[in-house]
Design a protein around this motif. Structure first.
Motif, PDB file in Angstrom:
ATOM      1  N   GLU A  89       0.810  -1.057  -0.074  1.00  0.00           N
ATOM      2  CA  GLU A  89       0.091  -0.076   0.195  1.00  0.00           C
ATOM      3  C   GLU A  89       0.881   1.302   0.101  1.00  0.00           C
ATOM      4  OE1 GLU A  89      -3.287   2.450   3.065  1.00  0.00           O
ATOM      5  OE2 GLU A  89      -1.603   0.709   3.673  1.00  0.00           O
ATOM      6  N   ALA A  90       1.871   1.392   0.913  1.00  0.00           N
ATOM      7  CA  ALA A  90       2.715   2.450   1.120  1.00  0.00           C
ATOM      8  C   ALA A  90       3.706   2.847  -0.323  1.00  0.00           C
ATOM      9  CB  ALA A  90       3.652   2.274   2.092  1.00  0.00           C
ATOM     10  N   ALA A  91       4.081   1.405  -0.962  1.00  0.00           N
ATOM     11  CA  ALA A  91       4.748   1.668  -2.164  1.00  0.00           C
ATOM     12  C   ALA A  91       4.147   2.153  -3.278  1.00  0.00           C
ATOM     13  CB  ALA A  91       5.439   0.287  -2.610  1.00  0.00           C
ATOM     14  N   LYS A  92       2.659   1.508  -3.329  1.00  0.00           N
ATOM     15  CA  LYS A  92       1.675   2.234  -4.272  1.00  0.00           C
ATOM     16  C   LYS A  92       1.388   3.625  -4.250  1.00  0.00           C
ATOM     17  CE  LYS A  92      -0.415  -2.197  -5.823  1.00  0.00           C
ATOM     18  NZ  LYS A  92      -1.370  -3.088  -5.951  1.00  0.00           N
ATOM     19  N   ALA A  93       1.441   3.979  -2.947  1.00  0.00           N
ATOM     20  CA  ALA A  93       1.155   5.510  -2.888  1.00  0.00           C
ATOM     21  C   ALA A  93       2.379   6.477  -2.966  1.00  0.00           C
ATOM     22  CB  ALA A  93       0.548   5.682  -1.372  1.00  0.00           C
ATOM     23  N   GLY A  94       3.589   5.820  -3.159  1.00  0.00           N
ATOM     24  CA  GLY A  94       4.579   6.514  -3.570  1.00  0.00           C
ATOM     25  C   GLY A  94       5.851   6.336  -2.877  1.00  0.00           C
ATOM     26  N   ALA A  95       5.911   5.661  -1.714  1.00  0.00           N
ATOM     27  CA  ALA A  95       6.987   5.393  -0.741  1.00  0.00           C
ATOM     28  C   ALA A  95       8.233   4.674  -1.534  1.00  0.00           C
ATOM     29  CB  ALA A  95       6.604   4.503   0.488  1.00  0.00           C
ATOM     30  N   THR A  96       9.189   5.308  -1.470  1.00  0.00           N
ATOM     31  CA  THR A  96      10.653   4.910  -1.983  1.00  0.00           C
ATOM     32  C   THR A  96      11.081   3.500  -1.071  1.00  0.00           C
ATOM     33  OG1 THR A  96      11.213   7.085  -2.330  1.00  0.00           O
ATOM     34  CG2 THR A  96      12.693   5.532  -2.998  1.00  0.00           C
ATOM     35  N   VAL A  97      10.970   3.827   0.321  1.00  0.00           N
ATOM     36  CA  VAL A  97      11.603   2.560   1.393  1.00  0.00           C
ATOM     37  C   VAL A  97      10.379   2.358   2.064  1.00  0.00           C
ATOM     38  CG1 VAL A  97      13.240   2.089   2.936  1.00  0.00           C
ATOM     39  CG2 VAL A  97      13.699   3.841   0.954  1.00  0.00           C
ATOM     40  N   VAL A  98      10.364   1.026   2.491  1.00  0.00           N
ATOM     41  CA  VAL A  98       9.461   0.682   3.521  1.00  0.00           C
ATOM     42  C   VAL A  98      10.431   0.225   4.639  1.00  0.00           C
ATOM     43  CG1 VAL A  98       7.343  -0.077   2.193  1.00  0.00           C
ATOM     44  CG2 VAL A  98       9.320  -1.575   2.554  1.00  0.00           C
ATOM     45  N   HIS A  99      10.297   0.534   6.055  1.00  0.00           N
ATOM     46  CA  HIS A  99      10.848   0.316   7.062  1.00  0.00           C
ATOM     47  C   HIS A  99      10.059  -0.695   7.844  1.00  0.00           C
ATOM     48  CE1 HIS A  99      13.474   0.438  10.805  1.00  0.00           C
ATOM     49  NE2 HIS A  99      12.535   0.990  11.552  1.00  0.00           N
ATOM     50  N   CYS A 100      10.685  -2.026   8.188  1.00  0.00           N
ATOM     51  CA  CYS A 100       9.892  -2.938   8.725  1.00  0.00           C
ATOM     52  C   CYS A 100      10.322  -3.544  10.070  1.00  0.00           C
ATOM     53  CB  CYS A 100       9.785  -4.172   7.836  1.00  0.00           C
ATOM     54  SG  CYS A 100       9.370  -3.878   6.180  1.00  0.00           S
ATOM     55  N   HIS A 101       9.430  -3.590  10.922  1.00  0.00           N
ATOM     56  CA  HIS A 101       9.468  -4.376  12.306  1.00  0.00           C
ATOM     57  C   HIS A 101       8.550  -5.549  12.011  1.00  0.00           C
ATOM     58  CE1 HIS A 101      11.341  -1.306  15.279  1.00  0.00           C
ATOM     59  NE2 HIS A 101      11.165  -0.754  14.282  1.00  0.00           N
ATOM     60  N   VAL A 102       8.821  -6.685  12.693  1.00  0.00           N
ATOM     61  CA  VAL A 102       7.593  -7.747  12.778  1.00  0.00           C
ATOM     62  C   VAL A 102       6.912  -7.588  14.179  1.00  0.00           C
ATOM     63  CG1 VAL A 102       8.488  -8.763  10.980  1.00  0.00           C
ATOM     64  CG2 VAL A 102       9.119  -9.296  13.324  1.00  0.00           C
ATOM     65  N   ARG A 103       5.695  -8.201  14.376  1.00  0.00           N
ATOM     66  CA  ARG A 103       5.026  -8.551  15.618  1.00  0.00           C
ATOM     67  C   ARG A 103       4.845 -10.016  15.898  1.00  0.00           C
ATOM     68  NH1 ARG A 103       2.655  -3.343  18.034  1.00  0.00           N
ATOM     69  NH2 ARG A 103       3.240  -1.822  16.837  1.00  0.00           N
ATOM     70  N   ASN A 104       4.257 -10.385  17.040  1.00  0.00           N
ATOM     71  CA  ASN A 104       3.916 -11.640  17.329  1.00  0.00           C
ATOM     72  C   ASN A 104       2.568 -11.526  16.830  1.00  0.00           C
ATOM     73  OD1 ASN A 104       2.456 -13.727  18.709  1.00  0.00           O
ATOM     74  ND2 ASN A 104       4.324 -13.857  20.356  1.00  0.00           N
ATOM     75  N   PRO A 105       2.152 -12.428  15.963  1.00  0.00           N
ATOM     76  CA  PRO A 105       0.855 -12.493  15.287  1.00  0.00           C
ATOM     77  C   PRO A 105      -0.289 -12.655  16.226  1.00  0.00           C
ATOM     78  CG  PRO A 105       2.141 -13.499  13.837  1.00  0.00           C
ATOM     79  CD  PRO A 105       3.187 -13.416  15.225  1.00  0.00           C
ATOM     80  N   LEU A 141      11.155  10.303  -5.376  1.00  0.00           N
ATOM     81  CA  LEU A 141      12.175   9.343  -6.092  1.00  0.00           C
ATOM     82  C   LEU A 141      11.569   7.971  -6.166  1.00  0.00           C
ATOM     83  CD1 LEU A 141      15.773   9.974  -5.051  1.00  0.00           C
ATOM     84  CD2 LEU A 141      14.366  11.105  -6.926  1.00  0.00           C
ATOM     85  N   THR A 142      11.685   7.218  -7.259  1.00  0.00           N
ATOM     86  CA  THR A 142      11.172   5.927  -7.388  1.00  0.00           C
ATOM     87  C   THR A 142      12.244   5.126  -6.443  1.00  0.00           C
ATOM     88  OG1 THR A 142      12.560   5.652  -9.350  1.00  0.00           O
ATOM     89  CG2 THR A 142      10.180   6.170  -9.633  1.00  0.00           C
ATOM     90  N   PRO A 143      11.880   3.767  -6.128  1.00  0.00           N
ATOM     91  CA  PRO A 143      12.784   2.751  -5.734  1.00  0.00           C
ATOM     92  C   PRO A 143      14.237   2.735  -6.463  1.00  0.00           C
ATOM     93  CG  PRO A 143      10.920   1.883  -5.512  1.00  0.00           C
ATOM     94  CD  PRO A 143      10.493   3.181  -6.345  1.00  0.00           C
ATOM     95  N   ALA A 144      13.984   2.696  -7.823  1.00  0.00           N
ATOM     96  CA  ALA A 144      15.202   2.639  -8.805  1.00  0.00           C
ATOM     97  C   ALA A 144      16.009   3.845  -8.396  1.00  0.00           C
ATOM     98  CB  ALA A 144      14.636   2.541 -10.097  1.00  0.00           C
ATOM     99  N   GLU A 145      15.451   5.254  -8.373  1.00  0.00           N
ATOM    100  CA  GLU A 145      16.317   6.332  -8.086  1.00  0.00           C
ATOM    101  C   GLU A 145      16.914   6.356  -6.877  1.00  0.00           C
ATOM    102  OE1 GLU A 145      13.834   9.352 -11.321  1.00  0.00           O
ATOM    103  OE2 GLU A 145      12.921   8.950  -9.204  1.00  0.00           O
TER     104      GLU A 145
END
Length: 295
Positions: A37-53, A280-284
């Motif tokens: 969702e974030a990338a389609k909205a224009g994010a270049t980078v996604v910063h990820c944590h994980v959680r106990n499901p 910037l796009t991810p490639a840029e």
């Protein structure tokens, strides 16, 4: 002023936010969907944590990170993945005159254990939280000592992963530059983290003081938490930097209106455009940040 802006979206974080928002990403499927969702909205980078499901609490489980990365890859949507390596530094001092009776919030491991998932998955970027910090008004401390940081920086560089140095106060920046001087880091990224009690406050004066002390030519970004998220994004761009938004740092689109990661990216993209810049796009972004090509 920076006219070519990288947007990082910090998707979920590790804080106790599940009960404060109707749709915090918790499962790997939800976190990966938030990344898309974030990338389609224009994010270049996604910063990820994980959680106990099962509980929604923070996790350091490599298999959860693996599932997130596989789901992102399988989506076919291009984005730069930045995995946190900050988990495992939490120390809750015991109450009153029993400081050695550490509380249930303690999750303290060594520097190599904090990088276990980075070793396995080799993301393009991982974070390195560059110092110890009083975290909030209680007895919680985030612990990252000089010896731990040197060990972590050396290993991240050996792995060929780009280090993003999370800077929560001016002394953290001082020590980050020392690690560069010692040859432990190769052209790292800098993330100025403002507004977390009790680190650097989220205001123009503090951000400018930190920017003025960055290494010449450094690639950097900044963020503020809560209602200061968008003002600090605009300030970062005006001072020549990049921006970070996302539910890790702020839960609200407007007062009383819960945000999604995509909506926050769209909001900051509009600010960037209205200030005369472009995202910037991810490639840029890979070119700008000097990221190594992955197979």
């Amino acid at each position: 002023m920076n006219h070519d802006v990288i947007i990082t979206c910090a998707l979920t974080g590790a804080g106790d936010t599940v009960d404060k928002h109707p749709a915090i990403p918790v499962t790997p499927k939800q976190i990966a969907a938030a990344a898309v969702e974030a990338a389609k909205a224009g994010a270049t980078v996604v910063h990820c944590h994980v959680r106990n499901p099962e509980t929604g609490k923070f996790s350091r489980d490599t298999e959860l990170y693996r599932e997130v990365m596989e789901r992102i890859r399988d989506s076919g949507v291009d984005m730069i993945v930045n995995l946190t390596a900050g988990m495992g530094g939490d120390l809750e001092i015991g109450p009153g005159e029993q400081p050695m009776e550490f509380g249930p919030g303690t999750d303290l491991i060594g520097p190599m254990s904090r990088l276990a998932h980075v070793e396995e998955l080799l993301p393009e970027i991982c974070t390195l939280d560059c110092g110890t910090l009083n975290f909030g008004d209680g007895n919680s401390i985030y612990v990252s000592t000089p010896a731990q940081l040197r060990a972590g920086a050396k290993r991240i560089t050996e792995l060929g992963v780009k280090a993003e140095l999370e800077i929560f106060d001016t002394g953290h920046l001082w020590f980050a530059k020392q690690m560069i001087k010692e040859g432990l880091l190769d052209n790292p990224l800098f993330q100025l983290c403002l507004g977390i009690p009790w680190g650097a406050p989220a205001d123009t004066t503090t951000m400018k003081a930190m920017v003025d002390n960055l290494p010449v030519g450094a690639t950097w970004a900044a963020f503020g938490i809560g209602r200061m998220q968008m003002p600090m994004a605009a300030q970062a761009m005006l001072l020549g930097g990049n921006v970070r938004v996302g539910l890790e740092d702020n839960l609200w689109l407007d007062k009383g209106v819960p945000a999604s990661n995509g909506q926050l990216v769209e909001r900051v993209s509009e600010i960037i455009s209205r200030l005369g810049g472009r995202v910037l796009t991810p490639a840029e972004g890979r070119v700008k940040m000097g990221l190594k090509q992955r197979a």
